[in-house]
Design a protein around this motif. Structure first.
Motif, PDB file in Angstrom:
ATOM      1  N   UNK A 194       9.097   5.466   5.072  1.00  0.00           N
ATOM      2  CA  UNK A 194       7.926   5.636   4.217  1.00  0.00           C
ATOM      3  C   UNK A 194       7.154   4.324   4.074  1.00  0.00           C
ATOM      4  N   UNK A 195       7.865   3.203   4.072  1.00  0.00           N
ATOM      5  CA  UNK A 195       7.220   1.911   3.844  1.00  0.00           C
ATOM      6  C   UNK A 195       6.347   1.476   5.015  1.00  0.00           C
ATOM      7  N   UNK A 196       6.615   1.960   6.216  1.00  0.00           N
ATOM      8  CA  UNK A 196       5.839   1.534   7.381  1.00  0.00           C
ATOM      9  C   UNK A 196       4.949   2.660   7.908  1.00  0.00           C
ATOM     10  N   UNK A 197       4.816   3.742   7.144  1.00  0.00           N
ATOM     11  CA  UNK A 197       3.929   4.840   7.528  1.00  0.00           C
ATOM     12  C   UNK A 197       2.532   4.569   7.006  1.00  0.00           C
ATOM     13  N   UNK A 198       1.551   4.766   7.850  1.00  0.00           N
ATOM     14  CA  UNK A 198       0.168   4.510   7.467  1.00  0.00           C
ATOM     15  C   UNK A 198      -0.268   5.490   6.376  1.00  0.00           C
ATOM     16  N   UNK A 199      -0.843   4.967   5.325  1.00  0.00           N
ATOM     17  CA  UNK A 199      -1.213   5.809   4.177  1.00  0.00           C
ATOM     18  C   UNK A 199      -2.303   6.799   4.553  1.00  0.00           C
ATOM     19  N   UNK A 200      -3.358   6.327   5.191  1.00  0.00           N
ATOM     20  CA  UNK A 200      -4.516   7.191   5.466  1.00  0.00           C
ATOM     21  C   UNK A 200      -4.241   8.190   6.584  1.00  0.00           C
ATOM     22  N   UNK A 205      -0.921  10.487   3.376  1.00  0.00           N
ATOM     23  CA  UNK A 205      -1.844  11.312   2.586  1.00  0.00           C
ATOM     24  C   UNK A 205      -2.079  12.683   3.221  1.00  0.00           C
ATOM     25  N   UNK A 206      -2.303  12.798   4.547  1.00  0.00           N
ATOM     26  CA  UNK A 206      -2.452  14.144   5.131  1.00  0.00           C
ATOM     27  C   UNK A 206      -1.214  15.022   4.937  1.00  0.00           C
ATOM     28  N   UNK A 207      -0.036  14.440   5.054  1.00  0.00           N
ATOM     29  CA  UNK A 207       1.180  15.227   4.861  1.00  0.00           C
ATOM     30  C   UNK A 207       1.320  15.663   3.409  1.00  0.00           C
ATOM     31  N   UNK A 208       0.932  14.804   2.477  1.00  0.00           N
ATOM     32  CA  UNK A 208       0.965  15.174   1.061  1.00  0.00           C
ATOM     33  C   UNK A 208       0.069  16.379   0.805  1.00  0.00           C
ATOM     34  N   UNK A 209      -1.144  16.362   1.337  1.00  0.00           N
ATOM     35  CA  UNK A 209      -2.061  17.480   1.127  1.00  0.00           C
ATOM     36  C   UNK A 209      -1.513  18.769   1.745  1.00  0.00           C
ATOM     37  N   UNK A 262       0.828  -1.211   0.000  1.00  0.00           N
ATOM     38  CA  UNK A 262       0.000   0.000   0.000  1.00  0.00           C
ATOM     39  C   UNK A 262       0.857   1.255   0.000  1.00  0.00           C
ATOM     40  N   UNK A 263       1.953   1.253   0.755  1.00  0.00           N
ATOM     41  CA  UNK A 263       2.836   2.419   0.800  1.00  0.00           C
ATOM     42  C   UNK A 263       3.504   2.648  -0.547  1.00  0.00           C
ATOM     43  N   UNK A 264       3.945   1.572  -1.195  1.00  0.00           N
ATOM     44  CA  UNK A 264       4.585   1.705  -2.508  1.00  0.00           C
ATOM     45  C   UNK A 264       3.582   2.203  -3.540  1.00  0.00           C
ATOM     46  N   UNK A 265       2.375   1.691  -3.503  1.00  0.00           N
ATOM     47  CA  UNK A 265       1.346   2.138  -4.442  1.00  0.00           C
ATOM     48  C   UNK A 265       1.039   3.622  -4.257  1.00  0.00           C
ATOM     49  N   UNK A 266       1.029   4.085  -3.008  1.00  0.00           N
ATOM     50  CA  UNK A 266       0.792   5.502  -2.746  1.00  0.00           C
ATOM     51  C   UNK A 266       1.899   6.359  -3.343  1.00  0.00           C
ATOM     52  N   UNK A 267       3.135   5.946  -3.158  1.00  0.00           N
ATOM     53  CA  UNK A 267       4.263   6.716  -3.682  1.00  0.00           C
ATOM     54  C   UNK A 267       4.228   6.789  -5.200  1.00  0.00           C
ATOM     55  N   UNK A 268       3.845   5.715  -5.832  1.00  0.00           N
ATOM     56  CA  UNK A 268       3.852   5.673  -7.290  1.00  0.00           C
ATOM     57  C   UNK A 268       2.668   6.415  -7.900  1.00  0.00           C
ATOM     58  N   UNK A 269       1.483   6.223  -7.330  1.00  0.00           N
ATOM     59  CA  UNK A 269       0.259   6.700  -7.983  1.00  0.00           C
ATOM     60  C   UNK A 269      -0.245   8.035  -7.457  1.00  0.00           C
ATOM     61  N   UNK A 270       0.082   8.399  -6.212  1.00  0.00           N
ATOM     62  CA  UNK A 270      -0.450   9.644  -5.650  1.00  0.00           C
ATOM     63  C   UNK A 270       0.598  10.738  -5.527  1.00  0.00           C
TER      64      UNK A 270
END
Length: 337
Positions: free
Chosen positions: A174-180, A184-188, A148-156
């Protein structure tokens, strides 16, 4: 004549007592006929006083198991296998378990799965060793969370597949950080500040907005920057979020204002000032300029190497300063910008 047999030897007795065999069938306790202590100062033993024999710890039977047969051998074998597996990777199990105690009880299969996942991303053995050393939580993470973490980095976030290895090697957490709840909040938040490009600053995505990013913006406002200027500085130089407030930002800001006596606008335009060492670069160069009566803009003061700075300083003190209306003054002020 009654038969006798030796009773036992006892330290301190000069004569070993003999016990008649006819007394063996009686229920009365066996008592010696004569017992003399070797020391002349010691009192003689009464015939009715039993001799206490020294107590010895019970001997363990050679067939008695020292550990439970069902659990201990398998547990010991599992720990040994994990130790050998991580040692082959160059990872110290004891140091990793001290930082992440759950690792000690994790099955070997989970460790193998995590390492295989890192290999599938293209990480080489030295990179895996570094990643597991920096973030041992990776070794016990569920494969679904890693994916899930890798997919977030690639797609979002827009990290390219060819750069994924570099991004994870720089910030394995990054690999063990919760996406939701974290990524994602830090990205926004970074997008709201205008930080770009995000893939270049992807290491910040594992930072907490409330615990790390906002406190550093609040500190800049505390120093005297406006709300808008503080955010502009972070947008221009996002590495500000990586520095400790008490060990980096505060002492450097204090030196800038109290010792260098410069204006905040210089720091606003050149926030990279916080990336230089206070002891090894900022203070020595400021002192050199102060002793020789020279002045440089912040970029020209801090960016050049020692050789370049010394050469510029010699040129500056051996020539008169240009007038403010001269083009040379503008060129001097914008050196290395």
């Amino acid at each position: 004549m009654e038969e006798v047999f030796p009773f036992c030897s006892y330290r301190g007795l000069r004569q070993v007592p003999q016990i008649p065999t006819t007394l063996l069938s009686r229920n009365a306790p066996v008592r010696p006929r004569l017992a003399l202590l070797s020391s002349p100062r010691a009192a003689r033993l009464s015939l009715h006083t039993p001799i206490p024999l020294p107590e010895k710890p019970p001997k363990l039977s050679p067939t008695l198991p020292l550990v439970p047969p069902d659990s201990a051998p398998s547990s010991s074998s599992s720990f040994r296998d994990k130790l050998l597996f991580l040692d082959a990777l160059g990872v110290d199990l004891f140091a990793a378990a001290a930082a992440h105690p759950a690792l000690a009880a994790a099955p070997l299969a989970d460790l193998r799965a995590a390492v295989d996942f890192l290999r599938s991303l293209g990480l080489a053995a030295p990179e895996i060793r570094r990643a597991c050393g920096m973030c041992p939580e990776i070794l016990t993470a569920a494969p679904a969370d890693l994916t899930a973490a890798v997919a977030f980095l690639l797609h979002e976030t827009g990290v390219q597949g060819r750069d994924l290895r570099r991004v994870i090697g720089r910030r394995p957490r990054l690999l063990v950080s919760d996406v939701a709840r974290r990524l994602r909040p830090t990205l926004y938040f970074l997008q709201m500040l205008g930080v770009a490009p995000i893939p270049r600053h992807a290491s910040l995505l594992s930072c907490s907005v409330e615990e790390k990013l906002l406190p550093r913006l609040d500190f800049l406002e505390e120093v005297g920057f406006s709300y808008r200027d503080a955010r502009a500085m972070a947008m221009r130089f996002p590495q500000l979020f990586c520095y400790s407030i008490e060990e980096n930002l505060r002492p450097k800001a204090k030196f800038f204002l109290s010792d260098m006596r410069r204006e905040l606008r210089e720091l606003r335009d050149f926030p990279q000032y916080f990336s230089f060492s206070l002891a090894n670069r900022i203070r020595p160069r400021h002192q050199s300029c102060k002793e020789k009566g020279a002045s440089f803009p912040l970029p020209a003061l801090l960016r050049p190497s020692n050789e370049q700075f010394n050469a510029q300083l010699e040129v500056r003190i051996s020539s008169s300063s240009p007038l403010r209306r001269s083009p040379l003054w503008l060129a001097s002020s914008n050196t290395d910008l």
